[in-house]
Every structure is written in C-alpha cells, then in structure tokens.
Design a protein around this motif. Structure first.
Motif, mmCIF file in Angstrom:
data_model
loop_
_atom_site.group_PDB
_atom_site.id
_atom_site.type_symbol
_atom_site.label_atom_id
_atom_site.label_comp_id
_atom_site.label_asym_id
_atom_site.label_seq_id
_atom_site.Cartn_x
_atom_site.Cartn_y
_atom_site.Cartn_z
ATOM 1 N N ILE A 1 0.821 -1.386 0.071
ATOM 2 C CA ILE A 1 -0.219 -0.030 -0.175
ATOM 3 C C ILE A 1 0.929 1.128 0.028
ATOM 4 N N HIS A 2 1.938 1.164 0.978
ATOM 5 C CA HIS A 2 2.908 2.503 0.961
ATOM 6 C C HIS A 2 3.503 2.835 -0.593
ATOM 7 N N ASN A 3 4.240 1.572 -0.911
ATOM 8 C CA ASN A 3 4.907 1.856 -2.090
ATOM 9 C C ASN A 3 3.923 2.228 -3.338
ATOM 10 N N LEU A 4 2.651 1.688 -3.400
ATOM 11 C CA LEU A 4 1.803 2.208 -4.317
ATOM 12 C C LEU A 4 1.287 3.687 -4.223
ATOM 13 N N LEU A 5 1.116 3.770 -2.986
ATOM 14 C CA LEU A 5 0.793 5.353 -2.684
ATOM 15 C C LEU A 5 2.042 6.425 -3.083
ATOM 16 N N VAL A 6 2.826 6.181 -2.581
ATOM 17 C CA VAL A 6 4.094 6.738 -2.983
ATOM 18 C C VAL A 6 4.048 6.960 -4.487
ATOM 19 N N LYS A 7 4.169 5.829 -5.284
ATOM 20 C CA LYS A 7 4.047 5.954 -6.764
ATOM 21 C C LYS A 7 3.123 6.895 -7.135
ATOM 22 N N PHE A 8 2.041 6.952 -6.578
ATOM 23 C CA PHE A 8 0.945 7.842 -7.069
ATOM 24 C C PHE A 8 0.687 9.173 -6.581
ATOM 25 N N GLY A 9 1.901 9.523 -5.692
ATOM 26 C CA GLY A 9 1.983 10.936 -5.056
ATOM 27 C C GLY A 9 1.752 11.213 -3.763
ATOM 28 N N ASP A 10 1.492 10.246 -2.753
ATOM 29 C CA ASP A 10 1.327 10.477 -1.495
ATOM 30 C C ASP A 10 2.560 9.717 -0.569
ATOM 31 N N GLN A 11 3.476 10.598 0.109
ATOM 32 C CA GLN A 11 4.253 9.919 0.600
ATOM 33 C C GLN A 11 3.891 9.962 2.293
ATOM 34 N N LYS A 12 2.933 10.335 2.849
ATOM 35 C CA LYS A 12 2.468 10.654 4.202
ATOM 36 C C LYS A 12 1.218 10.049 4.512
ATOM 37 N N GLU A 13 0.711 9.065 4.012
ATOM 38 C CA GLU A 13 -0.658 8.196 4.472
ATOM 39 C C GLU A 13 -0.476 7.703 5.868
#
Length: 171
Positions: free
Chosen positions: A22-34
């Motif tokens: 989840i973290h890696n996918l969110l970073v890929k799509f532009g969110d580093q602070k989920e």
C-alpha cells in the motif's frame, strides 16, 4: 483516524507485506504521508490525500498493464463517511449524507459487511432501505450502498461498481 480507503490484503503475505505494498503504491501515485491502521485482520484502513476513486482507477489501469504489480493487496474500496456502529448513527448518516444521491429510477444494492459488530445485516438493510429512492437489484446494481461494520465504527459509502478494485475472482 477516518480512512478514505479500505484495503484487503492476502493472508499469505500478511499485514506487513500488505502495508508495505500500500505504502509503495501510494508513494508511486503521489502520497508519501499516508496514515494506516489495522481495522480487522485482513483489512487496513488508509487515510491518504489522494482521491480514493481516482486512485482506484489508476490501480486498475496499472494492474491491466502489469498484472504482477499487485502481490499482497486484493481489494481497494473507498470509504466516504464514518459513524458509530449503531443503527441510529448509520441511519442518520444515510439520511444526511447519501439519501439525496438516490433518484427514483436508480437501481441499487445494499451491501453490509460485518467485520466485528453486534448488528446484523438484515436489521441494517431493513432500517436504511426505506430511506432510499429507486429499486433494489442485487445482481445488476448501478449504485451500491456499502456499509462496513467494525468494532465501534461503521463506514458508509455510495459506490458505482467501477469504484471497487478487486483482483479476487467473482467479486
């Protein structure tokens, strides 16, 4: 925390593999602070700055182009409104936040997923169905009212079938 996304993960990989994906996918799509929280075993609640429905479209497109891009997460679903997991609060949330989004010609389904609550699916459906316009069609709905019950919280979300991304067969 009130997540705007509920993500199911595979028990083979477990919580940490799911959380990492989840973290890696969110970073890929532009969110580093989920922010992430284990809702129940198998489901992680995610609070992200990204729009959940747009993210799900992006994930679907990514997965079509590269089926190996997801290894541990199985289902991604938006979570719009949160309330206490009581019948009165669920009815209030549907009445105040969702009822106006139903039209007389809508065809819909009500999904109740009880993960950890004393409420029963039938009593919730009986309580909220009279609040909605349109007609029920479980097999081919155009809209889905999805209510997920956790210990003390409930997620109440109005979805189109395309708003759910699942790599689980028959879902």
């Amino acid at each position: 925390m009130e997540p705007n996304l509920l993500v199911s993960y595979d028990s083979r990989g477990g919580y940490f593999s799911g959380k990492s994906e989840i973290h890696n996918l969110l970073v890929k799509f532009g969110d580093q602070k989920e922010d992430m929280e284990l809702m129940v075993p198998g489901i992680i609640g995610v609070k992200t700055k990204l729009k959940a429905r747009d993210l799900i479209e992006d994930l679907r497109e990514m997965h079509v182009n590269d089926p190996s891009s997801l290894n541990f997460t199985l289902k991604w679903v938006p979570a719009d409104y949160w309330c206490s997991a009581t019948l009165d609060d669920i009815k209030r949330t549907v009445r105040e936040e969702i009822r106006e989004m139903f039209l007389p010609d809508d065809v819909y389904a009500i999904e109740v997923l009880n993960h950890k609550s004393d409420l029963h699916q039938e009593q919730i459906i009986e309580a909220v169905a009279p609040l909605l316009k349109g007609k029920v069609n479980i097999d081919r709905p155009r809209k889905i009212l999805r209510i997920e019950l956790f210990d003390k919280q409930a997620s109440v979300t109005l979805l189109l079938p395309k708003n759910i991304f699942s790599i689980i067969k028959n879902e």
